[in-house]
Design an enzyme around this catalytic site. Structure first.
Site, PDB file in Angstrom:
ATOM      1  N   LEU A  87       0.870  -1.165   0.000  1.00  0.00           N
ATOM      2  CA  LEU A  87       0.000   0.000   0.000  1.00  0.00           C
ATOM      3  C   LEU A  87       0.905   1.213   0.000  1.00  0.00           C
ATOM      4  O   LEU A  87       1.812   1.309   0.827  1.00  0.00           O
ATOM      5  CB  LEU A  87      -0.905  -0.002   1.234  1.00  0.00           C
ATOM      6  CG  LEU A  87      -1.963   1.101   1.302  1.00  0.00           C
ATOM      7  CD1 LEU A  87      -3.233   0.580   1.974  1.00  0.00           C
ATOM      8  CD2 LEU A  87      -1.469   2.330   2.001  1.00  0.00           C
ATOM      9  N   VAL A  89       1.212   5.671  -1.207  1.00  0.00           N
ATOM     10  CA  VAL A  89       0.657   6.929  -1.702  1.00  0.00           C
ATOM     11  C   VAL A  89       1.818   7.770  -2.227  1.00  0.00           C
ATOM     12  O   VAL A  89       2.859   7.895  -1.566  1.00  0.00           O
ATOM     13  CB  VAL A  89      -0.094   7.686  -0.577  1.00  0.00           C
ATOM     14  CG1 VAL A  89      -0.580   9.051  -1.065  1.00  0.00           C
ATOM     15  CG2 VAL A  89      -1.253   6.855  -0.042  1.00  0.00           C
ATOM     16  N   GLY A  95      -0.368  12.629   3.394  1.00  0.00           N
ATOM     17  CA  GLY A  95      -0.879  13.497   4.441  1.00  0.00           C
ATOM     18  C   GLY A  95      -2.243  14.099   4.145  1.00  0.00           C
ATOM     19  O   GLY A  95      -2.687  15.008   4.853  1.00  0.00           O
ATOM     20  N   GLY A  97      -5.096  12.023   3.541  1.00  0.00           N
ATOM     21  CA  GLY A  97      -6.147  11.037   3.780  1.00  0.00           C
ATOM     22  C   GLY A  97      -6.278   9.966   2.709  1.00  0.00           C
ATOM     23  O   GLY A  97      -7.172   9.122   2.788  1.00  0.00           O
ATOM     24  N   GLY A  99      -4.203   7.479   2.093  1.00  0.00           N
ATOM     25  CA  GLY A  99      -3.865   6.171   2.661  1.00  0.00           C
ATOM     26  C   GLY A  99      -5.088   5.531   3.302  1.00  0.00           C
ATOM     27  O   GLY A  99      -5.342   4.335   3.122  1.00  0.00           O
ATOM     28  N   TYR A 135      -1.495   0.503  10.693  1.00  0.00           N
ATOM     29  CA  TYR A 135      -2.452  -0.589  10.591  1.00  0.00           C
ATOM     30  C   TYR A 135      -3.144  -0.867  11.929  1.00  0.00           C
ATOM     31  O   TYR A 135      -4.341  -1.163  11.967  1.00  0.00           O
ATOM     32  CB  TYR A 135      -1.775  -1.847  10.046  1.00  0.00           C
ATOM     33  CG  TYR A 135      -1.332  -1.688   8.614  1.00  0.00           C
ATOM     34  CD1 TYR A 135      -2.265  -1.474   7.602  1.00  0.00           C
ATOM     35  CD2 TYR A 135       0.003  -1.730   8.261  1.00  0.00           C
ATOM     36  CE1 TYR A 135      -1.873  -1.310   6.278  1.00  0.00           C
ATOM     37  CE2 TYR A 135       0.414  -1.568   6.945  1.00  0.00           C
ATOM     38  CZ  TYR A 135      -0.531  -1.357   5.967  1.00  0.00           C
ATOM     39  OH  TYR A 135      -0.146  -1.186   4.660  1.00  0.00           O
ATOM     40  N   GLY A 137      -3.975   1.252  14.024  1.00  0.00           N
ATOM     41  CA  GLY A 137      -5.004   2.278  14.152  1.00  0.00           C
ATOM     42  C   GLY A 137      -6.338   1.880  13.544  1.00  0.00           C
ATOM     43  O   GLY A 137      -7.376   2.447  13.877  1.00  0.00           O
TER      44      GLY A 137
END
Length: 169
Positions: A87, A89, A95, A97, A99, A135, A137
């Site tokens: 995964l 970005v 930064g 959102g 992700g 993760y 989180g």
């Protein structure tokens, strides 16, 4: 912006840079081959041909003895999961959102797969402690015997998706 399967002939993979060479190399050189050989499916969030971020999913199994006690099942030795292999970005979009958007899309894809085939959830191998915390989180739990392999069972994943749907209404 929209989610779609990676199209190597359309999406600009050469312009992608997430700041991690292994993740850049994967999308630029390996992802198309993995898809062609059905080893993984790669999904991108893109603005036209520009890749904002991507993730990959593939089939995987986890040894029963490595699972947390609350999700060990019956007498099966190997338990089926989807593997969130990568995964990333692009640095221009970090930064903001994206992700979170990518991981929730991966959750939705996993939930849809679980409605059609038997899988217990999704696992991920975090690249470092910062990624592992990201993760965690979302409710991922570390597997026994591995400091950076984490698991999220399908019921917890479905609960997360339901909560997001309620908040978005």
């Amino acid at each position: 912006m929209k989610f779609s399967a990676l199209d190597p002939k359309f999406h600009n993979r050469k312009g992608f840079d997430c700041g991690v060479e292994a993740l850049n190399r994967y999308v630029k050189q390996i992802a198309g081959q993995d898809q062609k050989r059905n080893l993984s499916k790669v999904y991108v969030l893109a603005e036209g041909e520009t890749i904002v971020g991507y993730y990959s999913l593939s089939a995987h199994s986890v040894s029963r003895e490595n699972l947390p006690e609350d999700i060990k099942l019956g007498g099966y030795q190997d338990i089926p999961f989807l593997l969130l292999g990568r995964l990333a970005v692009d640095v221009k979009y970090q930064g903001q959102g994206f992700g979170d958007a990518l991981i929730f899309h991966a959750f939705k894809t996993t939930q849809e797969a679980a409605e059609r085939v038997g899988i217990l959830g999704i696992i991920v191998d975090a690249k470092d402690e910062s990624a592992a915390s990201f993760y965690e989180g979302f409710g991922f739990v570390r597997l026994q015997g591995s400091s950076r392999r984490l698991v999220l069972n399908i019921s917890a994943l479905s609960t997360l998706l339901a909560e997001v749907n309620i908040q978005n209404k």
